[in-house]
Design a protein around this motif. Structure first.
Motif, PDB file in Angstrom:
ATOM      1  N   PHE A 269       2.069  -5.765  -9.285  1.00 41.24           N
ATOM      2  CA  PHE A 269       1.962  -7.118  -9.840  1.00 41.24           C
ATOM      3  C   PHE A 269       1.060  -7.992  -8.981  1.00 41.24           C
ATOM      4  N   PHE A 270       1.210  -7.911  -7.647  1.00 38.09           N
ATOM      5  CA  PHE A 270       0.366  -8.696  -6.751  1.00 38.09           C
ATOM      6  C   PHE A 270      -1.112  -8.367  -6.973  1.00 38.09           C
ATOM      7  N   ILE A 271      -1.406  -7.082  -7.048  1.00 42.61           N
ATOM      8  CA  ILE A 271      -2.798  -6.668  -7.241  1.00 42.61           C
ATOM      9  C   ILE A 271      -3.326  -7.202  -8.573  1.00 42.61           C
ATOM     10  N   TRP A 272      -2.520  -7.091  -9.638  1.00 41.95           N
ATOM     11  CA  TRP A 272      -2.938  -7.616 -10.936  1.00 41.95           C
ATOM     12  C   TRP A 272      -3.159  -9.125 -10.882  1.00 41.95           C
ATOM     13  N   LEU A 273      -2.256  -9.853 -10.224  1.00 48.70           N
ATOM     14  CA  LEU A 273      -2.356 -11.313 -10.156  1.00 48.70           C
ATOM     15  C   LEU A 273      -3.629 -11.742  -9.448  1.00 48.70           C
ATOM     16  N   TRP A 274      -3.902 -11.121  -8.286  1.00 43.20           N
ATOM     17  CA  TRP A 274      -5.060 -11.566  -7.510  1.00 43.20           C
ATOM     18  C   TRP A 274      -6.378 -11.097  -8.147  1.00 43.20           C
ATOM     19  N   ARG A 275      -6.409  -9.881  -8.663  1.00 47.77           N
ATOM     20  CA  ARG A 275      -7.661  -9.348  -9.210  1.00 47.77           C
ATOM     21  C   ARG A 275      -7.955  -9.878 -10.613  1.00 47.77           C
ATOM     22  N   ASP A 276      -6.968  -9.788 -11.506  1.00 42.90           N
ATOM     23  CA  ASP A 276      -7.218 -10.073 -12.917  1.00 42.90           C
ATOM     24  C   ASP A 276      -7.039 -11.543 -13.276  1.00 42.90           C
ATOM     25  N   VAL A 277      -6.114 -12.228 -12.608  1.00 45.83           N
ATOM     26  CA  VAL A 277      -5.866 -13.634 -12.935  1.00 45.83           C
ATOM     27  C   VAL A 277      -6.691 -14.551 -12.053  1.00 45.83           C
ATOM     28  N   LEU A 278      -6.588 -14.374 -10.737  1.00 46.31           N
ATOM     29  CA  LEU A 278      -7.333 -15.231  -9.817  1.00 46.31           C
ATOM     30  C   LEU A 278      -8.771 -14.754  -9.583  1.00 46.31           C
ATOM     31  N   LYS A 279      -9.082 -13.534 -10.020  1.00 44.31           N
ATOM     32  CA  LYS A 279     -10.428 -12.965  -9.881  1.00 44.31           C
ATOM     33  C   LYS A 279     -10.860 -12.887  -8.420  1.00 44.31           C
ATOM     34  N   GLU A 280      -9.951 -12.530  -7.549  1.00 41.42           N
ATOM     35  CA  GLU A 280     -10.242 -12.401  -6.131  1.00 41.42           C
ATOM     36  C   GLU A 280     -10.170 -10.930  -5.721  1.00 41.42           C
ATOM     37  N   ARG A 281     -10.842 -10.596  -4.608  1.00 45.92           N
ATOM     38  CA  ARG A 281     -10.853  -9.224  -4.107  1.00 45.92           C
ATOM     39  C   ARG A 281      -9.622  -9.000  -3.230  1.00 45.92           C
ATOM     40  N   PHE A 282      -8.763  -8.095  -3.693  1.00 43.49           N
ATOM     41  CA  PHE A 282      -7.469  -7.906  -3.033  1.00 43.49           C
ATOM     42  C   PHE A 282      -7.020  -6.455  -3.205  1.00 43.49           C
ATOM     43  N   SER A 283      -6.602  -5.815  -2.108  1.00 40.76           N
ATOM     44  CA  SER A 283      -6.120  -4.435  -2.152  1.00 40.76           C
ATOM     45  C   SER A 283      -4.929  -4.284  -1.220  1.00 40.76           C
ATOM     46  N   VAL A 284      -4.086  -3.287  -1.509  1.00 42.46           N
ATOM     47  CA  VAL A 284      -2.969  -2.935  -0.645  1.00 42.46           C
ATOM     48  C   VAL A 284      -3.082  -1.450  -0.319  1.00 42.46           C
ATOM     49  N   VAL A 285      -3.033  -1.117   0.960  1.00 42.15           N
ATOM     50  CA  VAL A 285      -3.105   0.266   1.415  1.00 42.15           C
ATOM     51  C   VAL A 285      -1.707   0.684   1.859  1.00 42.15           C
ATOM     52  N   VAL A 286      -1.214   1.805   1.314  1.00 37.60           N
ATOM     53  CA  VAL A 286       0.110   2.302   1.681  1.00 37.60           C
ATOM     54  C   VAL A 286      -0.025   3.714   2.224  1.00 37.60           C
ATOM     55  N   PRO A 287       0.948   4.202   2.994  1.00 37.06           N
ATOM     56  CA  PRO A 287       0.836   5.524   3.601  1.00 37.06           C
ATOM     57  C   PRO A 287       1.007   6.631   2.577  1.00 37.06           C
ATOM     58  N   ALA A 288       0.276   7.710   2.772  1.00 35.41           N
ATOM     59  CA  ALA A 288       0.361   8.854   1.867  1.00 35.41           C
ATOM     60  C   ALA A 288       1.228   9.958   2.432  1.00 35.41           C
ATOM     61  N   GLY A 289       1.504   9.960   3.738  1.00 38.11           N
ATOM     62  CA  GLY A 289       2.183  11.108   4.321  1.00 38.11           C
ATOM     63  C   GLY A 289       3.359  10.787   5.206  1.00 38.11           C
ATOM     64  N   ASN A 290       3.817   9.542   5.252  1.00 37.74           N
ATOM     65  CA  ASN A 290       4.964   9.233   6.114  1.00 37.74           C
ATOM     66  C   ASN A 290       6.172  10.077   5.730  1.00 37.74           C
ATOM     67  N   GLY A 291       6.849  10.634   6.721  1.00 39.42           N
ATOM     68  CA  GLY A 291       8.064  11.396   6.457  1.00 39.42           C
ATOM     69  C   GLY A 291       7.827  12.743   5.820  1.00 39.42           C
ATOM     70  N   HIS A 292       6.580  13.264   5.862  1.00 46.00           N
ATOM     71  CA  HIS A 292       6.284  14.559   5.240  1.00 46.00           C
ATOM     72  C   HIS A 292       6.817  14.594   3.813  1.00 46.00           C
ATOM     73  N   LEU A 293       6.273  13.713   2.973  1.00 42.13           N
ATOM     74  CA  LEU A 293       6.851  13.473   1.653  1.00 42.13           C
ATOM     75  C   LEU A 293       6.909  14.724   0.796  1.00 42.13           C
ATOM     76  N   SER A 294       6.030  15.693   1.026  1.00 41.09           N
ATOM     77  CA  SER A 294       6.078  16.900   0.203  1.00 41.09           C
ATOM     78  C   SER A 294       7.376  17.659   0.400  1.00 41.09           C
ATOM     79  N   GLN A 295       8.085  17.379   1.505  1.00 40.96           N
ATOM     80  CA  GLN A 295       9.349  18.063   1.772  1.00 40.96           C
ATOM     81  C   GLN A 295      10.552  17.135   1.594  1.00 40.96           C
ATOM     82  N   THR A 296      10.356  15.927   1.137  1.00 41.02           N
ATOM     83  CA  THR A 296      11.486  15.018   0.988  1.00 41.02           C
ATOM     84  C   THR A 296      11.713  14.596  -0.448  1.00 41.02           C
ATOM     85  N   HIS A 297      10.917  15.074  -1.370  1.00 46.37           N
ATOM     86  CA  HIS A 297      11.242  14.798  -2.774  1.00 46.37           C
ATOM     87  C   HIS A 297      10.840  15.987  -3.635  1.00 46.37           C
ATOM     88  N   ALA A 298      11.497  16.074  -4.787  1.00 44.86           N
ATOM     89  CA  ALA A 298      11.250  17.182  -5.712  1.00 44.86           C
ATOM     90  C   ALA A 298      11.584  16.713  -7.115  1.00 44.86           C
TER      91      ALA A 298
END
Length: 286
Positions: free
Chosen positions: A139-168
């Motif tokens: 929602f934040f990304i949509w609000l800033w990019r599409d409504v306010l027309k500002e450049r905004f991104s969020v970077v999140v981790p892809a591998g914390n906790g060895h996710l391939s072994q913690t979900h199925a």
């Protein structure tokens, strides 16, 4: 090269002594505080430094990068599941975005281009993008990019906790066919263990049953929605519990099976401990 040197100096009989590596690097992990000095110089700080992209000696008054940092409360980072993260992370993302907007307006321009690095992951939750934190970030990304027309991104981790072994993900055909999950619980673990089984939104009452069996034990009865919590062992100190309940989300009510296991190592002499090894979790669609 410096890291490789430390690794070489800390290798004894072909095995790396990790504690020695940290000690030689000057990282002090002693003390009773949850985040002592060594751990405060943590992963997220390094990611932020790399992302900013400037050597300190090269920075000038015209350097465009501005760092706005948010510190999470100790209670949030002490909870390894990440269950308390959502509200604080959203407050932090919102505050950083507002700072970029106000700084841009103060310069007579639009909001400054903003990249938020959330170097923190959650082990709890459905892991499918439907949890509150993931949907709020969208929602934040949509609000800033599409409504306010500002450049905004969020970077999140892809591998914390060895996710391939913690979900199925598992499919449960109708008719009572059993699907078995092997939950490998490690020895010498001083924290409780948790498994969350998130069911689809359109599951009918008592449609999915679960049975949890401890290592070396005989299988017990099946549990369905509405049944009392299953506690093991039935007599003596409780070492495991299975809870079947519903969770209200903005996408509707969703059923969740929560399995909890005591630590497999004592924190204090005489503490109860759960058996380690392969716990068997069986599911069937009746």
């Amino acid at each position: 090269s410096d890291i490789n040197t430390l690794l070489g100096q800390s290798t004894l009989a072909g095995t790396i002594d990790e504690d020695r590596v940290y000690a030689l690097a000057g990282q002090d992990f002693s003390g009773d505080a949850h985040k002592n000095r060594g751990r405060r110089a943590g992963h997220g700080t390094h990611v932020l430094d790399i992302a900013a992209g400037e050597e300190p000696a090269d920075a000038t008054a015209a350097t465009p990068a501005i760092i706005a940092a948010v510190e999470l409360p100790v209670a949030v980072t002490a909870d390894t599941s990440g269950a308390q993260l959502t509200s604080y992370a959203l407050d932090g993302i919102f505050w950083i975005a507002v700072q970029a907007y106000l700084m841009g307006k103060a310069r007579g321009t639009s909001a400054l281009p903003c990249v938020v690095n959330l170097s923190y992951g959650t082990l709890s939750g459905p892991h499918d993008g439907s949890d509150l934190l993931a949907r709020a970030i969208d929602f934040f990304i949509w609000l800033w990019r599409d409504v306010l027309k500002e450049r905004f991104s969020v970077v999140v981790p892809a591998g914390n906790g060895h996710l391939s072994q913690t979900h199925a993900t598992v499919e449960l055909p109708p008719g009572g066919q059993v699907q078995t999950l092997r939950w490998r619980v490690l020895p010498d673990t001083t924290t409780p263990g948790f498994m969350e089984i998130w069911l689809p939104h359109d599951i009918e009452a008592q449609e999915i049953q679960v049975r949890v069996t401890a290592p070396g034990q005989a299988a017990g009865g099946w549990m369905a929605e509405g049944d009392p919590n299953v506690v093991w062992p039935a007599a003596g100190g409780e070492l495991s519990r299975v809870i079947y309940h519903t969770v209200a989300t903005d996408l509707g009510v969703r059923k969740l099976i929560l399995i909890s296991i005591y630590p497999t190592a004592e924190l204090a002499v005489g503490d109860p401990v759960a058996p380690w090894g392969n716990w068997r979790v069986e599911l069937r669609n009746v």
